[in-house]
Design a protein around this motif. Structure first.
Motif, mmCIF file in Angstrom:
data_model
loop_
_atom_site.group_PDB
_atom_site.id
_atom_site.type_symbol
_atom_site.label_atom_id
_atom_site.label_comp_id
_atom_site.label_asym_id
_atom_site.label_seq_id
_atom_site.Cartn_x
_atom_site.Cartn_y
_atom_site.Cartn_z
ATOM 1 N N TYR A 1 -34.037 -6.668 -4.312
ATOM 2 C CA TYR A 1 -35.077 -6.339 -3.143
ATOM 3 C C TYR A 1 -35.355 -7.701 -3.372
ATOM 4 C CZ TYR A 1 -34.944 -1.698 -1.405
ATOM 5 O OH TYR A 1 -35.124 -0.952 -0.480
ATOM 6 N N ASP A 2 -34.460 -8.930 -2.721
ATOM 7 C CA ASP A 2 -35.100 -10.336 -3.938
ATOM 8 C C ASP A 2 -36.389 -10.350 -3.080
ATOM 9 O OD1 ASP A 2 -32.448 -10.461 -5.197
ATOM 10 O OD2 ASP A 2 -31.909 -12.113 -3.560
ATOM 11 N N PHE A 3 -36.957 -9.988 -2.385
ATOM 12 C CA PHE A 3 -38.369 -11.026 -1.531
ATOM 13 C C PHE A 3 -39.535 -10.426 -2.834
ATOM 14 C CE2 PHE A 3 -37.994 -7.070 0.477
ATOM 15 C CZ PHE A 3 -39.181 -6.051 -0.061
ATOM 16 N N MET A 4 -39.004 -9.245 -3.397
ATOM 17 C CA MET A 4 -40.264 -8.441 -4.372
ATOM 18 C C MET A 4 -40.063 -9.404 -5.556
ATOM 19 S SD MET A 4 -40.156 -4.625 -4.337
ATOM 20 C CE MET A 4 -40.070 -3.222 -3.412
ATOM 21 N N THR A 5 -41.368 -9.679 -6.371
ATOM 22 C CA THR A 5 -41.534 -10.416 -7.636
ATOM 23 C C THR A 5 -40.994 -9.234 -8.523
ATOM 24 O OG1 THR A 5 -43.444 -8.936 -8.271
ATOM 25 C CG2 THR A 5 -43.522 -11.575 -7.327
ATOM 26 N N GLY A 6 -40.748 -9.757 -10.005
ATOM 27 C CA GLY A 6 -40.047 -8.274 -10.916
ATOM 28 C C GLY A 6 -41.426 -7.134 -10.784
ATOM 29 N N ALA A 7 -42.151 -7.733 -11.076
ATOM 30 C CA ALA A 7 -42.742 -6.651 -11.692
ATOM 31 C C ALA A 7 -43.343 -6.297 -10.316
ATOM 32 C CB ALA A 7 -44.444 -7.456 -11.562
ATOM 33 N N ALA A 8 -43.692 -6.002 -9.098
ATOM 34 C CA ALA A 8 -43.060 -5.261 -7.755
ATOM 35 C C ALA A 8 -41.954 -4.445 -7.687
ATOM 36 C CB ALA A 8 -43.708 -6.315 -6.963
ATOM 37 N N TYR A 9 -40.923 -4.855 -8.475
ATOM 38 C CA TYR A 9 -38.882 -4.292 -8.440
ATOM 39 C C TYR A 9 -39.361 -2.862 -9.294
ATOM 40 C CZ TYR A 9 -35.020 -2.449 -8.658
ATOM 41 O OH TYR A 9 -33.632 -2.139 -8.222
ATOM 42 N N LEU A 10 -40.126 -3.201 -10.469
ATOM 43 C CA LEU A 10 -40.021 -2.239 -10.970
ATOM 44 C C LEU A 10 -40.778 -1.369 -11.400
ATOM 45 C CD1 LEU A 10 -39.859 -4.322 -14.039
ATOM 46 C CD2 LEU A 10 -37.917 -2.815 -13.814
ATOM 47 N N ASN A 11 -42.363 -1.078 -9.969
ATOM 48 C CA ASN A 11 -43.195 -0.715 -10.041
ATOM 49 C C ASN A 11 -42.534 -0.049 -8.893
ATOM 50 O OD1 ASN A 11 -46.157 -0.283 -11.537
ATOM 51 N ND2 ASN A 11 -45.227 -2.974 -11.700
ATOM 52 N N PHE A 12 -42.087 -0.595 -8.238
ATOM 53 C CA PHE A 12 -41.354 0.197 -7.008
ATOM 54 C C PHE A 12 -40.469 1.273 -7.450
ATOM 55 C CE2 PHE A 12 -37.065 0.309 -4.492
ATOM 56 C CZ PHE A 12 -38.181 1.141 -3.491
ATOM 57 N N ILE A 13 -39.217 0.754 -8.381
ATOM 58 C CA ILE A 13 -38.737 2.263 -9.061
ATOM 59 C C ILE A 13 -39.616 3.807 -9.554
ATOM 60 C CG2 ILE A 13 -37.107 2.674 -10.696
ATOM 61 C CD1 ILE A 13 -36.348 1.341 -8.540
ATOM 62 N N CYS A 14 -40.687 2.850 -10.436
ATOM 63 C CA CYS A 14 -41.632 3.585 -10.940
ATOM 64 C C CYS A 14 -42.059 4.505 -10.262
ATOM 65 C CB CYS A 14 -42.568 2.455 -11.845
ATOM 66 S SG CYS A 14 -41.706 2.177 -13.875
ATOM 67 N N ASP A 15 -42.728 4.200 -8.385
ATOM 68 C CA ASP A 15 -42.959 4.786 -7.731
ATOM 69 C C ASP A 15 -41.939 6.290 -7.173
ATOM 70 O OD1 ASP A 15 -45.457 3.545 -7.694
ATOM 71 O OD2 ASP A 15 -44.779 2.309 -6.197
ATOM 72 N N VAL A 16 -40.972 5.639 -7.265
ATOM 73 C CA VAL A 16 -39.473 6.075 -6.169
ATOM 74 C C VAL A 16 -39.212 7.381 -7.483
ATOM 75 C CG1 VAL A 16 -37.117 6.365 -6.278
ATOM 76 C CG2 VAL A 16 -38.522 4.580 -5.468
ATOM 77 N N PHE A 17 -39.780 7.551 -8.865
ATOM 78 C CA PHE A 17 -39.360 8.257 -9.427
ATOM 79 C C PHE A 17 -41.069 9.216 -10.492
ATOM 80 C CE2 PHE A 17 -35.384 6.022 -9.963
ATOM 81 C CZ PHE A 17 -34.363 7.519 -10.064
ATOM 82 N N ALA A 18 -42.172 8.447 -9.106
ATOM 83 C CA ALA A 18 -43.269 9.050 -9.620
ATOM 84 C C ALA A 18 -44.137 8.924 -11.318
ATOM 85 C CB ALA A 18 -43.420 10.495 -9.932
ATOM 86 N N VAL A 19 -43.313 8.205 -12.160
ATOM 87 C CA VAL A 19 -44.075 7.775 -12.877
ATOM 88 C C VAL A 19 -45.510 7.232 -13.268
ATOM 89 C CG1 VAL A 19 -43.609 5.637 -15.852
ATOM 90 C CG2 VAL A 19 -41.514 6.861 -13.981
ATOM 91 N N PRO A 20 -45.897 7.926 -13.910
ATOM 92 C CA PRO A 20 -47.625 7.702 -13.824
ATOM 93 C C PRO A 20 -47.818 6.555 -14.554
ATOM 94 C CG PRO A 20 -46.855 9.687 -15.289
ATOM 95 C CD PRO A 20 -45.531 9.316 -14.884
ATOM 96 N N GLN A 21 -48.763 5.979 -14.130
ATOM 97 C CA GLN A 21 -48.997 4.356 -14.491
ATOM 98 C C GLN A 21 -49.220 4.000 -15.905
ATOM 99 O OE1 GLN A 21 -50.177 2.106 -12.871
ATOM 100 N NE2 GLN A 21 -49.512 3.073 -10.951
ATOM 101 N N ALA A 22 -50.047 4.520 -16.902
ATOM 102 C CA ALA A 22 -50.217 4.537 -18.165
ATOM 103 C C ALA A 22 -48.441 4.340 -18.670
ATOM 104 C CB ALA A 22 -50.109 5.484 -19.179
ATOM 105 N N GLU A 23 -47.646 5.137 -18.438
ATOM 106 C CA GLU A 23 -46.292 5.410 -19.212
ATOM 107 C C GLU A 23 -45.778 4.119 -18.419
ATOM 108 O OE1 GLU A 23 -44.115 9.155 -18.274
ATOM 109 O OE2 GLU A 23 -46.353 10.554 -19.184
#
Length: 235
Positions: free
Chosen positions: A86-108
């Motif tokens: 998703y080119d409109f996202m920042t790199g950080a937003a993209y990685l957090n989006f992936i983490c949301d999809v896979f339910a990765v806890p915030q600290a991890e």
């Protein structure tokens, strides 16, 4: 970890993959080699649940890709040869989006993003939109997005294309680390020297059919992997 049994995929009457069987076990880096059009990407996409296949079975961590696709995808990461993001996202937003999809806890997720972005020297660019990234930067982001959710199996299609030598060296180290921890990696490559040095197992495919597979020593014998590959391709 990944079991491919009698996989067959046909396009317009032509068999792109013809009765292919491969078994990738935990702890293994498994290289998949063949010329362009040999059936590597078709096989990889079928394993990831992206492409339907005509017959056979693919199982990931004991689950069928056909019968339980979501369960398979939960333990899988896929890095395509040309990452679409998703080119409109920042790199950080993209990685957090992936983490949301896979339910990765915030600290991890914070720790993993910090570690991998630092390793690939991408930290200062995470605030920029992906649209501003070079191909190499996008490839690094794709690698990080595959690692942040700690998958059991990583499937990669030509993962070293676009990476500079330093990033390639770091990726090789992470691949070994992942498998030493009990994960598995199945990846295609044209870089035979990399496969020879990195892989525990290797398979060579030609015109959709498996022509040789086994440990690196079994496949190459007393020759180099390049010599074996060229001999089989010409045969």
């Amino acid at each position: 970890m990944l079991r491919i049994e009698h996989l067959t995929k046909t396009y317009g009457g032509k068999r792109a993959v013809d009765d292919l069987s491969l078994h990738i076990e935990p702890g293994q880096i498994y290289g998949f080699i063949g010329h362009n059009g040999a059936g590597k990407t078709t096989t990889i996409k079928a394993c990831c649940g992206i492409l339907k296949f005509d017959s056979g079975e693919i199982c990931i961590d004991g689950r069928s890709v056909k019968a339980e696709p979501l369960e398979c995808k939960r333990v899988l990461a896929y890095i395509p040869d040309n990452p679409d993001m998703y080119d409109f996202m920042t790199g950080a937003a993209y990685l957090n989006f992936i983490c949301d999809v896979f339910a990765v806890p915030q600290a991890e997720r914070r720790e993993r993003i910090r570690r991998y972005a630092g390793l690939f020297e991408l930290t200062d660019d995470l605030g920029s939109p992906v649209s501003s990234y070079s191909h190499g930067m996008k490839q690094k982001l794709a690698v990080i997005s595959a690692l942040v959710h700690a998958p059991k199996l990583i499937i990669m299609d030509e993962p070293f294309v676009g990476l500079d030598p330093v990033a390639s060296h770091k990726l090789k180290g992470l691949m070994r680390e992942h498998c030493d921890a009990g994960g598995a990696i199945f990846f295609s490559t044209h870089v035979l020297e990399v496969a020879e040095k990195l892989c525990d197992m290797v398979a060579i495919i030609k015109s959709g059919r498996l022509i040789r597979a086994g440990t690196m020593d079994e496949v190459r014998g007393d020759d180099s992997l390049e010599d074996v590959f060229l001999e089989l391709e010409e045969g």
